[in-house]
Design an enzyme around this catalytic site. Structure first.
Site, mmCIF file in Angstrom:
data_model
loop_
_atom_site.group_PDB
_atom_site.id
_atom_site.type_symbol
_atom_site.label_atom_id
_atom_site.label_comp_id
_atom_site.label_asym_id
_atom_site.label_seq_id
_atom_site.Cartn_x
_atom_site.Cartn_y
_atom_site.Cartn_z
ATOM 1 N N CYS A 127 0.818 -1.222 0.000
ATOM 2 C CA CYS A 127 0.000 0.000 0.000
ATOM 3 C C CYS A 127 0.847 1.265 0.000
ATOM 4 C CB CYS A 127 -0.961 -0.011 1.176
ATOM 5 S SG CYS A 127 -2.110 -1.388 1.083
ATOM 6 N N ASN A 129 -10.011 -0.259 -0.338
ATOM 7 C CA ASN A 129 -8.548 -0.194 -0.358
ATOM 8 C C ASN A 129 -8.041 -0.828 -1.665
ATOM 9 O OD1 ASN A 129 -5.808 -0.453 0.013
ATOM 10 N ND2 ASN A 129 -5.947 -1.344 2.063
ATOM 11 N N HIS A 169 -3.627 7.078 2.716
ATOM 12 C CA HIS A 169 -3.989 5.741 2.228
ATOM 13 C C HIS A 169 -5.398 5.389 2.722
ATOM 14 C CE1 HIS A 169 -3.885 1.682 1.020
ATOM 15 N NE2 HIS A 169 -3.721 1.174 2.220
#
Ligand code: COA
Length: 329
Positions: free
Chosen positions: A116, A286, A256
């Site tokens: 990520c 996500n 994020h």
């Protein structure tokens, strides 16, 4: 003369059409919309359907939009870096496939794997080429087809992730805008909390590995949460401090998109209000390396030249980091 910096001069993005809602997940695993919404804020995520379509399909669409918006000839591109943990193939790199698809025949290209935090690693790396004066048009891609490595029988992971991809163009500037500073970190002792057990050289794909469900993401959610909540906030505070930025100096936080509670902790630590926090977790979930460029893509119209943007992320590895950008247009 001012230092040469790498300015972000355009953003492109792509998300697949198929929308996987919390309600549809209720029919797949034992979960409910209320639980998912209250724990994460995610309502829906996009899924790339279609035989044979991988991350490069989404990346190519995002880059094509970027080239059109910035009126860039693909032959002028001299470097493409793609951050992804779901490459089309173990090799060659997805960035190579994208370069071929868009006709970037004068570019070299490679992938970066940092889960990520991948887009932050790739953006920092690409900026260095521009700052050194050796490369003038660099494309940074972040994106993942997470649905290819998610077990839709595992309610602890399938509610979180989705598919999507974004890309930015970096060009040199002496206007005192662009990538101003960057802090990147990693700690490989975190591997066991978020990873995929097989498919690499340790346990290559076999009937046994497939039967044992080893080709899916496994996560210890609570441990990742604890790690993320501290480290994403710490690294964001660190980059502000070393650049003498107060909360009131920051126009936007691009965090994020994994969990709204982790985002809130970072915003609180930075002393910034919720209206300055970019958010699209409700609709995309996500997307791993895709979250940051997709945020910039979603908020592009609201950004103004000179805006101070703090990008922050954490992910599997562990990896984490923060980047201070002055928006260039
Ligand atoms: C995954 C996450 C949302 C789970 O939330 P949590 O509050 O930590 O929940 P827990 O894992 O402690 O589980 C609490 C309970 O909910 C249950 N549960 C887990 N997933 C569930 C789901 N999808 N639906 C309903 N219940 C669920 C658990 O089984 C547990 O039940 P129990 O108390 O009877 O044992 C949270 O840990 C998280 O966001 N972690 C970080 C993950 C992340 O950001 N990953 C991406 C990294 S880049």
């Amino acid at each position: 003369m001012n230092k040469i910096r790498a300015a972000i001069t355009g953003v492109g993005g792509y998300v697949p059409d198929y929308i996987l809602t919390n309600h549809e997940l209720e029919s797949m695993v034992e979960t409910n919309d209320e639980w998912i919404t209250s724990r994460t804020r995610i309502k829906e995520r996009r899924i790339l359907k279609g035989e044979g379509l991988g991350t490069s399909y989404m990346a190519t669409a995002a880059v094509k939009e970027l080239l059109t918006k910035t009126k860039t000839d693909p032959k002028e591109i001299d470097l493409i870096i793609c951050a992804t943990i779901t490459p089309d193939l173990p090799f060659p790199a997805t960035a190579n496939l994208v370069a071929d698809q868009i006709g970037a025949t004068n570019s070299f290209s490679y992938d970066i794997s940092a889960a990520c935090s991948g887009f932050l690693y790739a953006l920092t790396t690409g900026a260095k080429y521009v700052e050194s004066g050796t490369h003038k048009k660099v494309i940074i891609i972040g994106g993942d087809k997470m649905s290819s490595i998610i077990n839709y029988k595992d309610r602890t992971t399938c509610i979180i992730f989705g598919d999507g991809c974004g890309a930015v163009l970096l060009e040199p500037t002496t206007d005192n805008v662009g990538v101003m500073d960057s802090i990147l970190k990693s700690d490989g002792s975190g591997v066991e909390y978020l990873y995929m057990k097989a498919g690499g050289s340790r346990i290559p794909a076999s009937h046994a590995s497939v039967d044992a469900n080893l080709h899916y993401v496994v996560q210890e959610g609570a441990a990742v949460f604890k790690f993320a909540v501290t480290n994403m906030a710490d690294v964001s505070a660190e980059i502000m401090e070393r650049n003498n930025l107060k909360g009131s100096d920051v126009n936007w936080l691009a965090p994020h998109q994994a969990n709204k509670r982790i985002i809130d902790a970072t915003a609180n630590r930075m002393n910034i209000t919720e209206d300055k926090v970019m958010m699209n977790i409700e609709k995309f979930g996500n997307t791993t390396a895709g979250t940051i460029p997709l945020l910039l893509w979603d908020y592009e119209k609201k950004l103004k030249k000179g805006d101070t943007v703090i990008i922050a992320a954490f992910g599997g590895g562990f990896t984490w980091g923060s980047i201070y950008v002055k928006w260039a247009y």
